[in-house]
Design a protein around this motif. Structure first.
Motif, PDB file in Angstrom:
ATOM      1  N   ALA A  55       5.334   4.131  -3.221  1.00 52.94           N
ATOM      2  CA  ALA A  55       4.367   4.658  -2.257  1.00 52.94           C
ATOM      3  C   ALA A  55       4.653   6.112  -1.890  1.00 52.94           C
ATOM      4  O   ALA A  55       3.753   6.974  -1.955  1.00 52.94           O
ATOM      5  CB  ALA A  55       4.356   3.778  -1.005  1.00 52.94           C
ATOM      6  N   ALA A  56       5.916   6.384  -1.519  1.00 56.71           N
ATOM      7  CA  ALA A  56       6.254   7.743  -1.094  1.00 56.71           C
ATOM      8  C   ALA A  56       6.074   8.732  -2.243  1.00 56.71           C
ATOM      9  O   ALA A  56       5.601   9.859  -2.042  1.00 56.71           O
ATOM     10  CB  ALA A  56       7.684   7.788  -0.580  1.00 56.71           C
TER      11      ALA A  56
ATOM     12  N   THR B 234       0.931   4.916   1.424  1.00 59.79           N
ATOM     13  CA  THR B 234       1.701   3.990   2.240  1.00 59.79           C
ATOM     14  C   THR B 234       1.772   2.653   1.532  1.00 59.79           C
ATOM     15  O   THR B 234       0.998   2.369   0.594  1.00 59.79           O
ATOM     16  CB  THR B 234       1.063   3.793   3.623  1.00 59.79           C
ATOM     17  OG1 THR B 234      -0.219   3.155   3.455  1.00 59.79           O
ATOM     18  CG2 THR B 234       0.890   5.122   4.331  1.00 59.79           C
ATOM     19  N   GLU B 235       2.729   1.810   1.965  1.00 58.55           N
ATOM     20  CA  GLU B 235       2.858   0.483   1.360  1.00 58.55           C
ATOM     21  C   GLU B 235       1.578  -0.322   1.525  1.00 58.55           C
ATOM     22  O   GLU B 235       1.216  -1.132   0.657  1.00 58.55           O
ATOM     23  CB  GLU B 235       4.030  -0.260   2.007  1.00 58.55           C
ATOM     24  CG  GLU B 235       4.303  -1.619   1.412  1.00 58.55           C
ATOM     25  CD  GLU B 235       5.454  -2.336   2.095  1.00 58.55           C
ATOM     26  OE1 GLU B 235       5.581  -3.558   1.884  1.00 58.55           O
ATOM     27  OE2 GLU B 235       6.219  -1.683   2.846  1.00 58.55           O
ATOM     28  N   ALA B 236       0.855  -0.094   2.606  1.00 56.03           N
ATOM     29  CA  ALA B 236      -0.373  -0.853   2.872  1.00 56.03           C
ATOM     30  C   ALA B 236      -1.521  -0.420   1.975  1.00 56.03           C
ATOM     31  O   ALA B 236      -2.427  -1.224   1.690  1.00 56.03           O
ATOM     32  CB  ALA B 236      -0.766  -0.704   4.331  1.00 56.03           C
ATOM     33  N   THR B 237      -1.509   0.827   1.516  1.00 55.71           N
ATOM     34  CA  THR B 237      -2.649   1.322   0.736  1.00 55.71           C
ATOM     35  C   THR B 237      -2.398   1.384  -0.762  1.00 55.71           C
ATOM     36  O   THR B 237      -3.342   1.464  -1.544  1.00 55.71           O
ATOM     37  CB  THR B 237      -3.041   2.727   1.229  1.00 55.71           C
ATOM     38  OG1 THR B 237      -1.928   3.621   1.053  1.00 55.71           O
ATOM     39  CG2 THR B 237      -3.447   2.692   2.700  1.00 55.71           C
TER      40      THR B 237
ATOM     41  N   THR C  87      -1.730   0.254  -4.562  1.00 54.27           N
ATOM     42  CA  THR C  87      -2.197  -0.905  -5.318  1.00 54.27           C
ATOM     43  C   THR C  87      -1.474  -0.997  -6.649  1.00 54.27           C
ATOM     44  O   THR C  87      -0.795  -0.056  -7.088  1.00 54.27           O
ATOM     45  CB  THR C  87      -3.702  -0.804  -5.578  1.00 54.27           C
ATOM     46  OG1 THR C  87      -3.955   0.310  -6.458  1.00 54.27           O
ATOM     47  CG2 THR C  87      -4.476  -0.634  -4.272  1.00 54.27           C
ATOM     48  N   SER C  88      -1.662  -2.126  -7.308  1.00 57.83           N
ATOM     49  CA  SER C  88      -1.066  -2.303  -8.638  1.00 57.83           C
ATOM     50  C   SER C  88      -1.584  -1.267  -9.616  1.00 57.83           C
ATOM     51  O   SER C  88      -0.858  -0.788 -10.489  1.00 57.83           O
ATOM     52  CB  SER C  88      -1.366  -3.711  -9.163  1.00 57.83           C
ATOM     53  OG  SER C  88      -0.722  -4.694  -8.387  1.00 57.83           O
ATOM     54  N   ALA C  89      -2.852  -0.902  -9.474  1.00 60.47           N
ATOM     55  CA  ALA C  89      -3.437   0.093 -10.376  1.00 60.47           C
ATOM     56  C   ALA C  89      -2.793   1.459 -10.206  1.00 60.47           C
ATOM     57  O   ALA C  89      -2.779   2.275 -11.142  1.00 60.47           O
ATOM     58  CB  ALA C  89      -4.946   0.191 -10.126  1.00 60.47           C
ATOM     59  N   ASP C  90      -2.230   1.725  -9.005  1.00 62.08           N
ATOM     60  CA  ASP C  90      -1.522   2.995  -8.788  1.00 62.08           C
ATOM     61  C   ASP C  90      -0.153   3.005  -9.457  1.00 62.08           C
ATOM     62  O   ASP C  90       0.358   4.073  -9.832  1.00 62.08           O
ATOM     63  CB  ASP C  90      -1.323   3.234  -7.282  1.00 62.08           C
ATOM     64  CG  ASP C  90      -2.632   3.385  -6.534  1.00 62.08           C
ATOM     65  OD1 ASP C  90      -3.569   3.975  -7.099  1.00 62.08           O
ATOM     66  OD2 ASP C  90      -2.707   2.897  -5.391  1.00 62.08           O
ATOM     67  N   ILE C  91       0.472   1.807  -9.591  1.00 59.71           N
ATOM     68  CA  ILE C  91       1.863   1.724 -10.056  1.00 59.71           C
ATOM     69  C   ILE C  91       1.947   1.523 -11.566  1.00 59.71           C
ATOM     70  O   ILE C  91       2.694   2.228 -12.255  1.00 59.71           O
ATOM     71  CB  ILE C  91       2.594   0.589  -9.314  1.00 59.71           C
ATOM     72  CG1 ILE C  91       2.627   0.876  -7.807  1.00 59.71           C
ATOM     73  CG2 ILE C  91       4.004   0.397  -9.861  1.00 59.71           C
ATOM     74  CD1 ILE C  91       3.176  -0.253  -6.970  1.00 59.71           C
TER      75      ILE C  91
END
Length: 874
Positions: free
Chosen positions: A765-766, A771-774, A776-780
């Motif tokens: 996230a950082a 943030t951890e809340a926003t 998603t798997s598609a981001d990672i």
């Protein structure tokens, strides 16, 4: 059904209508052990039946051997003859009052060991194998078929004895006898066909020895052994010089001569040889089994000490857990030792039958070595064992494992000084708390500080067990050699009739002192014969494969004990030049007990991490072996200069073995590593690549199948799991480090498991400005990572005893090419990768190597590797 419930109620699995066959077999084994222990503590009916049946076995073994028994004795005498002169030299030196002579005697021992290690070659190995085969299989006839028949004959006779005894027994005892008979019959049916019996093949024995001495690491170990022995000599020379300058005059009011000491008082004379010889005598069978247990596991429990009291001049048996027990009213005379001490009349009359029983006496002769010599050898060899253990711990010091080794070194220094210069042992009241305190305090080194209580306890128990195993190995080596030496010398001292008299056997008891020889032979047979029957495919805890492991451990262990006990008994008859069926009979139950108790430690130390140098592959063609760590693209997955415990390496007994892969199910984790990072510790990428799969929705400290929230994953990503993990595909090839079975090139993927809940999303996230809340798997998935970047936090999810990271590498198809936008990157589920983990090594220099024979770049179980992986911040 848990193991704990089985121990508390051994019959529970038997009553389960749908219990698995393995559960029933394990329950039967536990039930038999529980019943025997209960019987030993009460009326000993079962023990009595076992003893009566054991009386039948020596004659059966002798009848099977026939004339070969004399041939075996001749061979054994021929093997022992060259050592007899060495033993005489050692004994003469140890009995001298001149420290220089003692040093020369010790040097003889050290030269004998180092010369034996250094001169081994295939011809000598084959000769050893041929001698062993001739003695065991040809002369004594101890082949697998006979051993199998002997074990089943024993079970049948015991069952018949129990059935006969049940006819006249009280109702409660009758039920126990009948239940025991039924259990033994069922166990016999289960064991038939699955027992693996030891077999002597000279070529296999020679090849096994050659495989060991051919390893470069073996030569390193021999050199280190020579360094240890040289250090011992140097230290002793220094000690001798100090004694010449400042002679030691004792700690009491008078000087203490050789073999004298003060256990409770400075005026007491401590009897070193008597304490070794008589300790544990006149104890019931249950105590004998406990003694064997204490000896095998090297527990710091107080033994029986024999002293001549300065005030009364009487000889007493002293154990600080109970009152002093008088053995004689005057200084001990070895030719006249009353069995059971001085209490009671000389003649006992049975009030019912009027039968008279005379007090029994033990007597020992000193035909070859004088009594003073035996006393001196018994004393000097105690501090020699301390010196050996001290230096083995010194060579084992590493970052992360400092307190344990230094603690044991300090204890051995203190105990060795008392034995060598004060000429008495440490007070027993100090030994137990100091020894246990060393184990206890050192077990907290490196223990988790942030983990949940249950996980903390699991890690602490692991550390305690690790220290205990290491200390056991180091402690048992010197003590086993000491016991074998004293046992051999006692047998050689026998002077009496050769044959068994027709009436009461009053011959010298030297002929019965064979425990030291048996212990050494049991250790050799267990490590070099029995555990070699365990294939790499079958290396696992008994609870995970009861039938296979019990077939070797239970059946093969009993057979190996009979074999070792028989050969040692025959050898003892040769040394003492006297026949003693009772001593043989005693070993026919003690030796199997020793094998059964020592088996798992021996198996672990012999088979743990044995991958045939990275070539072993249970799922297909062999691998090429471990690649060169100097060119490895992998570094340990945590921050530079930090040290963590490798709780399980490649081919580990707990879970890194092939059992999960059998029958095509599950995955083979042979080439995985478990590192005991603490809860929440940052986990770094060991090698750069691309994130292709992850799952981090499992609840912390749980092993529960969990579904990812609806819509939280992308196509191809894992949607259900019992642990949290991240998978990184290596998109840049690394030559020899990316190979599958048969040596073919493959794309590799690293899997890091047991992470904290949500920790993959937090780690990325950082970096991605979210943030951890926003996030998603598609981001990672599809994100490029470099070596040293944080990818997850260490946790305790899934099948895990405590917080740690599980790391392995598998093969698969090519890593998908980068895509923009990243949200369109296709996931590669870890379930689509190869079912077998691949061998890989680390480039870090902080991985212990060389003691006793550990390869570079490959963390092994119980190691404490230090990372050189530099943390890369976002």
């Amino acid at each position: 059904m848990t193991i704990g419930s089985v121990l508390l109620n051994p019959t529970k699995p038997q009553r389960a209508a749908k219990a698995a066959p393995d559960d029933l077999m394990l329950a039967d084994i536990i039930d038999i052990i529980v019943k025997l222990l209960a019987d030993a503590a009460h009326n000993q009916t079962l023990i009595g039946i076992l003893k009566n049946v054991l009386l039948l076995l020596p004659d059966r073994i002798k009848a099977n051997a026939g004339g070969g028994l004399d041939n075996a004795k001749r061979r054994i005498l021929g093997l022992f003859a060259p050592l007899q002169a060495k033993i005489q030299t050692i004994a003469d030196g140890f009995s001298s009052s001149n420290p220089a002579d003692v040093l020369k005697a010790l040097q003889t021992v050290l030269d004998l060991i180092t010369d034996t290690l250094g001169d081994l070659d295939i011809a000598k190995a084959r000769a050893i194998g041929e001698h062993a085969t001739q003695i065991v299989k040809v002369d004594l006839g101890l082949n697998p078929a006979f051993l199998e028949n002997l074990i089943f004959f024993f079970i049948d006779q015991v069952v018949e004895g129990m059935q006969s005894a049940a006819l006249a027994a009280e109702p409660e005892d009758k039920n126990t006898l009948i239940e025991m008979a039924l259990l033994l019959r069922r166990l016999k049916r289960t064991l038939r066909g699955i027992i693996v019996f030891p077999d002597f093949d000279p070529e296999k024995i020679a090849q096994a020895i050659l495989d060991t001495i051919a390893q470069p690491e073996f030569q390193t170990a021999v050199k280190k052994a020579a360094c240890i022995f040289k250090a011992i000599s140097t230290a002793l020379e220094t000690g001798a010089d100090l004694l010449d300058i400042v002679p030691f005059s004792g700690l009491g009011s008078r000087s203490v001569g050789a073999g004298e000491a003060g256990s409770a008082s400075a005026d007491d004379q401590y009897l070193w040889y008597a304490s070794w010889l008589l300790g544990g005598k006149d104890r019931p069978a249950g105590v004998t089994i406990f003694k064997i247990f204490v000896k095998i596991f090297q527990l710091p429990m107080p033994g029986d000490d024999y002293v001549v009291e300065g005030g009364t001049n009487r000889t007493v048996r002293r154990n600080f857990l109970r009152a002093d027990y008088p053995i004689a009213q005057d200084p001990l005379q070895f030719e006249h030792i009353p069995v059971g001490g001085t209490d009671g009349p000389e003649i006992t009359v049975d009030q019912r039958t009027g039968e008279q029983t005379h007090r029994q006496y033990r007597n020992y002769t000193f035909n070859v070595f004088k009594q003073e010599t035996m006393e001196a050898v018994a004393r000097h060899t105690t501090w020699v064992t301390n010196a050996i253990e001290f230096l083995m711990h010194a060579f084992s010091i590493e970052k992360g494992d400092f307190v344990s080794n230094v603690g044991h070194m300090s204890y051995n220094t203190l105990e060795g000084l008392f034995r060598a210069f004060a000429k008495r042992p440490l007070p027993p009241k100090a030994v137990v708390p100091v020894r246990f305190g060393t184990y206890f305090l050192s077990s907290f080194e490196g223990v988790h500080s942030k983990a949940a209580p249950k996980a903390w306890l699991g890690h602490w128990v692991t550390l305690l067990g690790t220290d205990a195993v290491e200390a056991n190995i180091y402690n048992s080596l010197g003590n086993s050699l000491r016991d074998a030496l004293l046992s051999s010398m006692t047998l050689l001292n026998y002077k009496g009739d050769v044959g068994v008299p027709s009436g009461e056997d009053t011959r010298p008891n030297n002929r019965q002192e064979i425990d030291g020889l048996v212990g050494a032979l049991v250790g050799l047979a267990t490590s070099q014969v029995l555990v070699r029957l365990v294939s790499r495919e079958d290396y696992v805890l008994i609870f995970k494969d009861v039938k296979t492991t019990a077939g070797i451990w239970l059946g093969g262990g009993i057979a190996t004990g009979v074999l070792a006990g028989t050969v040692a008994s025959v050898g003892a008859e040769c040394l003492a030049r006297a026949v003693d069926p009772y001593a043989w009979l005693n070993q026919l139950w003690q030796a199997p007990v020793q094998v059964l108790l020592s088996y798992w430690i021996t198996l672990y130390t012999s088979k743990e991490n044995d991958t045939d140098k990275g070539k072993y592959n249970p799922t297909g063609a062999p691998f090429d072996g471990y690649p060169d760590p100097a060119t490895s693209p992998y570094k340990l997955p945590w921050e530079k200069d930090k040290t963590y415990h490798c709780i399980q390496g490649n081919q580990g007994i707990w879970s890194h073995n092939n059992k999960a892969f059998e029958n095509g199910t599950g995955t083979s984790m042979v080439y995985a590593y478990d590192f005991a990072l603490d809860q929440g510790d940052p986990l770094l990428a060991s090698r750069g690549g691309v994130v292709v799969d992850f799952f981090d929705w499992c609840e912390d400290d749980k092993n529960k199948s969990t579904d990812a929230p609806l819509g939280a994953t992308i196509p191809g990503q894992s949607t259900n799991d019992a642990w949290n993990f991240i998978c990184i595909g290596h998109d840049v090839a690394a030559g020899d480090h990316d190979k599958k079975d048969g040596g073919a090139a493959t794309t590799t993927y690293a899997i890091y498991g047991h992470g904290r809940n949500g920790s993959v999303r937090r780690s990325f996230a950082a970096r991605l400005g979210k943030t951890e809340a926003t996030i998603t798997s598609a981001d990672i998935i599809g994100t490029k990572v470099v070596q040293g970047q944080q990818i997850m936090e260490t946790g305790n999810t899934g099948n895990s005893l405590h917080n740690h990271v599980h790391m392995e590498v598998r093969g698969g198809g090519p890593v998908p090419a980068p895509m923009l936008p990243i949200s369109t990157y296709p996931a590669v589920s870890r379930g689509s990768l190869s079912k077998a983990s691949l061998p890989f090594v680390f480039a870090d220099e902080g991985i212990m190597s060389g003691w006793p024979m550990k390869p570079k770049g490959i963390p092994q179980s119980l190691d404490w590797p230090t990372s050189s992986n530099v943390l890369v911040t976002p």
